[in-house]
Design an enzyme around this catalytic site. Structure first.
Site, PDB file in Angstrom:
ATOM      1  N   ASP A  96      -1.550 -12.666   1.245  1.00  0.00           N
ATOM      2  CA  ASP A  96      -1.980 -11.695   2.185  1.00  0.00           C
ATOM      3  C   ASP A  96      -2.281 -12.374   3.620  1.00  0.00           C
ATOM      4  OD1 ASP A  96      -2.839  -9.594   3.079  1.00  0.00           O
ATOM      5  OD2 ASP A  96      -4.607  -9.183   1.848  1.00  0.00           O
ATOM      6  N   ASP A 141     -11.713 -11.869  10.444  1.00  0.00           N
ATOM      7  CA  ASP A 141     -10.728 -12.025   9.207  1.00  0.00           C
ATOM      8  C   ASP A 141      -9.524 -12.424  10.006  1.00  0.00           C
ATOM      9  OD1 ASP A 141      -9.672 -11.725   6.913  1.00  0.00           O
ATOM     10  OD2 ASP A 141      -9.258  -9.364   7.048  1.00  0.00           O
ATOM     11  N   ASP A 148      -6.632 -14.188   8.206  1.00  0.00           N
ATOM     12  CA  ASP A 148      -5.338 -13.901   7.374  1.00  0.00           C
ATOM     13  C   ASP A 148      -4.271 -15.099   7.928  1.00  0.00           C
ATOM     14  OD1 ASP A 148      -6.381 -12.185   5.766  1.00  0.00           O
ATOM     15  OD2 ASP A 148      -5.502 -10.490   6.835  1.00  0.00           O
ATOM     16  N   HIS A 179       0.968  -1.038  -0.142  1.00  0.00           N
ATOM     17  CA  HIS A 179      -0.009  -0.158  -0.072  1.00  0.00           C
ATOM     18  C   HIS A 179       0.962   1.226  -0.075  1.00  0.00           C
ATOM     19  CE1 HIS A 179      -2.428  -3.019   2.195  1.00  0.00           C
ATOM     20  NE2 HIS A 179      -3.582  -2.391   1.494  1.00  0.00           N
ATOM     21  N   GLU A 202      -9.447 -13.098  -2.627  1.00  0.00           N
ATOM     22  CA  GLU A 202      -8.877 -13.553  -1.416  1.00  0.00           C
ATOM     23  C   GLU A 202      -9.432 -14.664  -0.608  1.00  0.00           C
ATOM     24  OE1 GLU A 202      -7.212 -10.379   1.404  1.00  0.00           O
ATOM     25  OE2 GLU A 202      -7.725 -11.932   2.935  1.00  0.00           O
ATOM     26  N   GLU A 251     -10.805  -6.122  -5.088  1.00  0.00           N
ATOM     27  CA  GLU A 251     -10.821  -7.343  -3.807  1.00  0.00           C
ATOM     28  C   GLU A 251     -12.088  -7.222  -3.314  1.00  0.00           C
ATOM     29  OE1 GLU A 251      -7.190  -7.465  -1.756  1.00  0.00           O
ATOM     30  OE2 GLU A 251      -8.096  -8.254  -0.121  1.00  0.00           O
ATOM     31  N   HIS A 308     -11.512 -13.837   2.440  1.00  0.00           N
ATOM     32  CA  HIS A 308     -12.650 -12.889   2.625  1.00  0.00           C
ATOM     33  C   HIS A 308     -13.495 -13.831   1.884  1.00  0.00           C
ATOM     34  CE1 HIS A 308     -10.116  -8.941   2.181  1.00  0.00           C
ATOM     35  NE2 HIS A 308     -10.003  -9.710   3.250  1.00  0.00           N
ATOM     36  N   ASP A 331       2.392   1.881   3.363  1.00  0.00           N
ATOM     37  CA  ASP A 331       3.325   0.842   4.024  1.00  0.00           C
ATOM     38  C   ASP A 331       4.546   1.408   3.811  1.00  0.00           C
ATOM     39  OD1 ASP A 331       1.084  -0.688   4.297  1.00  0.00           O
ATOM     40  OD2 ASP A 331       1.417  -1.995   2.423  1.00  0.00           O
ATOM     41  N   ASP A 342      -4.830 -13.574  -3.915  1.00  0.00           N
ATOM     42  CA  ASP A 342      -4.511 -13.181  -2.341  1.00  0.00           C
ATOM     43  C   ASP A 342      -4.763 -14.675  -1.725  1.00  0.00           C
ATOM     44  OD1 ASP A 342      -3.822 -10.723  -2.637  1.00  0.00           O
ATOM     45  OD2 ASP A 342      -5.216  -9.925  -0.973  1.00  0.00           O
ATOM     46  N   MET A 396       2.891  -5.650  -7.639  1.00  0.00           N
ATOM     47  CA  MET A 396       1.528  -5.083  -7.519  1.00  0.00           C
ATOM     48  C   MET A 396       1.522  -3.926  -6.531  1.00  0.00           C
ATOM     49  SD  MET A 396      -1.114  -5.333  -4.832  1.00  0.00           S
ATOM     50  CE  MET A 396      -1.535  -6.707  -4.090  1.00  0.00           C
ATOM     51  N   LYS A 437     -14.726  -8.302  -0.249  1.00  0.00           N
ATOM     52  CA  LYS A 437     -14.972  -8.727   1.327  1.00  0.00           C
ATOM     53  C   LYS A 437     -16.279  -8.547   1.904  1.00  0.00           C
ATOM     54  CE  LYS A 437     -12.330  -8.488   5.574  1.00  0.00           C
ATOM     55  NZ  LYS A 437     -11.248  -7.844   6.713  1.00  0.00           N
TER      56      LYS A 437
END
Lengths: 364, 364, 364, 364
Positions: free
Chosen positions: C289, C257, C259, C56, C219, C183, C222, C59, C247, C90, C185
């Site tokens: 991810d 969530d 992950d 991102h 993802e 994406e 998600h 980030d 993802d 990406m 969710k």
């Protein structure tokens, strides 16, 4: 501008410091509201009409406060409660925020962590007792696992028992007179949490040294996260004499812990709940363990808190109506006569819906 | 004894033959209600105030009926509809009951099954056209898998496309003028069903030869089984011009397909749905794809059907109130001004709850 | 000590900066790991064998960095990537952390917020292009609601369309050559998120001005939060030519969530996924991810990252085995012949399980 | 062609008559397999290597059989068991199929229904005793509600207690020596079922007159329907001395009751379960309460039954490997030393995954 849905002390509505003080942090964003000092939270709660304020130890006293700071903070808090006419019916302990608890507290693999958790809880009991609380809630939010490789789950139960037994002893020794209330949750922040449901807690209690001191604190959202009927869980606790406290909020099943305003996600379930509590004469606190949306400022927090209580009172009124509605009671009177006929439950439920929506008895 | 919640033809309330004719069979018990012949179902629907009756081919015509029997049955059914003033707005095909469809119909691995499914659907389109239906629903209840070893899921999509393309051609050839509406469901009776959500169908449609003929038939229960916000799905379909039909019922998330009476599980979500449909001017049928509890006889089935429609009309009234409630509209007018203030959503939602419960505008 | 499960560049394994850099904050506890500077994250990823690093905007570049700081940071990051041999396949934009986005970004009611979100995304595209990224992911984590009183959901869709159209124009104008990947969710951090499933995104794309530029980034977690079959969603995207990115992680259905490390919650579903990607020849990045448990330090983060890739490679090997296993292929060859016989899916699935568990072809 | 995964009597694998005899009926389709007479089911179970066969009363004796027919049927069944070397470790009662039970059995509002249910259960206990069963399972599949208007849930609990107390008395009076095992389920076929989880049963048992006679029969699918960690529930039951029986099968969370082949949906959870049962030395029956996909004929039913047992044995082998794997045990030895370091759970879980997938100890 009081109306018939205005909260009064006899309704025993309470909020945690952490509820109106929730600052809106979530996994994808930081805080959005300024800190709300405990004494200001007390003022806010008094303003909206609450009767009680509950707290985790560290909601009030920072984990690293000196004894002198601790005493000053407590003194100021008690003064604020006195000034605003609020009581502290329940206290609890934060065993989840500090990184030391990242793998649990009473069930952690490290004996040092377990000892620290026990000591911290005893201090929280001291604090609760000092504030006049008679109910002490235990929520083991980090007592769980992401992988069952980390410990055998029966070992976790043994550790949990050892801790609760020690806390009962402590309460007896100090003559605190606490009723301990276990709060279940299926998951989050751990992948799975031990004692996932209120039922699991009810199964655990009879294995304790002092089962008579320990009951449950069912929470709407926690039971509904697992898609379970909350009223059934509350009824089992009540029928077993174990409904020591209750956490009211709301939640869509099968999701993250939402802690929505009471009645805002599933008002029908909230109706059956209020009706049950009122019908059986539950006289403990009606504690709202919820928080305002992250879109809100503190004016929105007030709206949120007022809304929780108003919805409870509206549903309480509806419950009384249900008990005196002639059409409904005529159906209720026939419930025991099944025979080969239809049971009339569609009609009964539809009348309930219409009553709930406020269109019964209007000549509608 | 009509009141303002009495259904009228302009409300376009319809029921499937299979809904009031549901006999209460479930995975753990057999039927509890006698068969309801289609002409009697028509009479029952007229009695409770419905406008339309929908059907699968085999709800009316047994799968093994002779052509002569088929024609007689259809004739009698049309007569009953005429007599009782009911229309047939929608028809569909049963591609799930016959054992041949145990591994799917259009997506089955066996080409013979696929051909049979296509032929059966064409016949069902003939029947629907003969009855005056303008909407043809496709629900692929068995198009799925328990193990993804059985076929590659992209192959299933190709087969589904081939079938829907062929059906569009058939409707064009015969000048039936059908709008085809795809109905999604995430699972049950298959472990997983292809095209699991309304969104998936909306993604599939643009890949067809005649996308203009194909839309969706979202069902409350199916979307809520996956815990999804049904109104959001309906809104996407509407906004894309693809809301060809709708199946109204209710469902607790994360469970077996419950098909409860409209509004009986989550009345707030039902409120937003009705409000959306009325606000945007949806003028298609309001079809109830639900059935009475298994505890009921046919008197209970009537209560169930009446309840679906009454709840819709109550919520419609509440939606109008919402649009004219001064307190609510004052908040709505401010929605675009975020700035650094709170957004007032707690207040807006609480006012909505109070309106829904019938305590707004009472000086409450 | 390389073995056949050692990652190599041709496997195209990538991680987000936010994944190995995740500090373990959750709704009930604060960070447990020190910050990992982006250049150190690059080194860590190179050490464990990754091929790419994604990010991102924030980030890498703090939201309040000066242009000079921004340029210095980017320069250092590019140098680190060069030094360690990592690519940036990406890039994406953070539209969820800043309080301004508390009610959404592209769909916020406040036009100023929407404009800021668009501007921020364009800057993120500039950054991504500068780093060589060819895929730009859009995850609208805050594009949703807790109460549908706040806006009509079709209005949200229109706003979302307007934003994506503008971003496509921007990419074209600047000749960035981005493929945009949406994406989906279902919920969290909002009560409900618009475009809840990959299917919904696939339905939205054809309504855009430049549908050819826009695809999806499904993802695992998600889709599985809503209990949906992830492989089916991926297959639909692939079959429509829209699988622009993926993802990989893991998740227990019906929860927050999570992950989790790839394959660690449902290894069978992960197996079908890997098999699908390899069988169809997907040649995009395999992006993880996910993040390490909160119990871990950075050594555990390395274990986590290595584990994601090893599991992928083990499953890839198993997928090849499946395609050449004589017993399995004999069953596969019969899949099209249904007739009245049983279909052999129990046998096929059991052989798959045994292959997965590593006991096929051992003379077991 | 026996291998190390061939079932032997000491493994105590049992199946219900209703499992291999399941005919594939579901809510959307009728039976697909011919009836399997009980004596043929016994032969089939012997052929695939089972040790025991369990039954509901009406799996063997039709509800309307004459006493003479009943005796003849039982005699033939006993002969078949003898001939094939099968035992009957557990018996249970069908309180869900007959329409009289449409609103529950022990908790029905109609006292006549409750009396009938009690009488029917006593007869089923007679039958079970005659067949040598020492465990009697009680699953109250219809003890629940679609609307909580129909009865107060605490009243349901009282009725349930009264029934279980009476059954304990009956077993004592007749010297049957039964251990009663309560089986929980959250929903389906009722909207909500009382005693929704194994935990709820564990909470209920201490309130009985003879708690020592009553334990639980946890079922994988039932606990996982609510998204709960099954191993945790089993561990609580075991630790309380209440694991009297167990129902093995599989299930994707948040769906209809799937009763899939053991280990086929979530093999990791199945691994932890088998490991727990073997590690603690559970020596009761390993009962598979599952059925073959509806796509199968009786050859597929055999595959299904064999697969349940093979997967159990493969996982048992993996569990032993886990206990002796040096790399894993080195990590386990460090579990109690948390300190400020990472806990190594990612590594431990990844090694578990690799062991499960069969790639540990291959020099892989």
């Amino acid at each position: 501008m009081a109306d018939r849905y205005t909260p009064r002390p006899e309704h025993k509505f309470s909020f945690g410091l952490w509820t109106v003080g929730n600052r809106g942090r979530d996994p994808f964003g930081d805080v959005v509201r300024e800190p709300l000092p405990p004494v200001d939270a007390v003022a806010l709660l008094a303003e909206v009409g609450a009767w009680g304020v509950n707290l985790h130890d560290n909601d009030l006293v920072p984990i690293d406060a000196s004894p002198a700071d601790r005493d000053r903070i407590v003194k100021e808090f008690k003064a604020a409660c006195r000034q605003h006419g609020l009581v502290v019916p329940m206290a609890t302990v934060n065993l989840f925020y500090d990184p030391r608890f990242r793998d649990g507290a009473f069930t952690a693999n490290d004996a040092g962590v377990r000892a620290f958790a026990l000591q911290k809880t005893k201090s929280a009991m001291d604090l609760g007792a000092e504030l006049g609380a008679k109910i002490f809630v235990l929520w083991g939010g980090r007592e769980g696992s992401e992988t069952d490789a980390c410990r055998r789950p029966d070992e976790a139960i043994k550790r949990l028992r050892e801790a609760v037994n020690a806390l009962c002893e402590y309460s007896i020794d100090r003559k605190y007179g606490f009723k301990l209330a276990l709060e279940a949750k299926p998951n989050e922040p751990r992948g799975d949490i031990y004692m996932a449901t209120t039922g699991a807690s009810l199964g655990f209690i009879p294995t304790l040294d002092h089962p008579e001191l320990v009951g449950v604190n069912p929470e709407v959202a926690h039971e509904q996260m697992a898609g379970l009927n909350f009223v059934h869980a509350v009824a089992q606790a009540w029928e077993a004499g174990k409904l020591f406290h209750i956490d009211l909020n709301d939640q869509v099943p099968g999701r993250y812990d939402q802690d929505f305003r009471f009645g805002s996600a599933n008002v029908k379930s909230a109706f059956w709940l209020v009706k049950f509590l009122e019908d059986v004469g539950y006289d403990g606190p009606r504690h709202f363990d919820a928080h305002a949306y992250r879109t809100e400022d503190y004016e929105g927090v007030r709206d949120f808190a007022r809304g929780c209580m108003r919805t409870y009172l509206i549903l309480r009124e509806r419950a009384k109506q249900w008990n005196s509605d002639a059409g409904i009671q005529a159906l209720v009177a026939e419930l025991g006569n099944q025979g080969s006929r239809g049971l009339g439950y569609e009609r009964l439920d539809q009348l309930t819906m219409e009553l709930l929506l406020g269109v019964r008895g209007e000549g509608a």
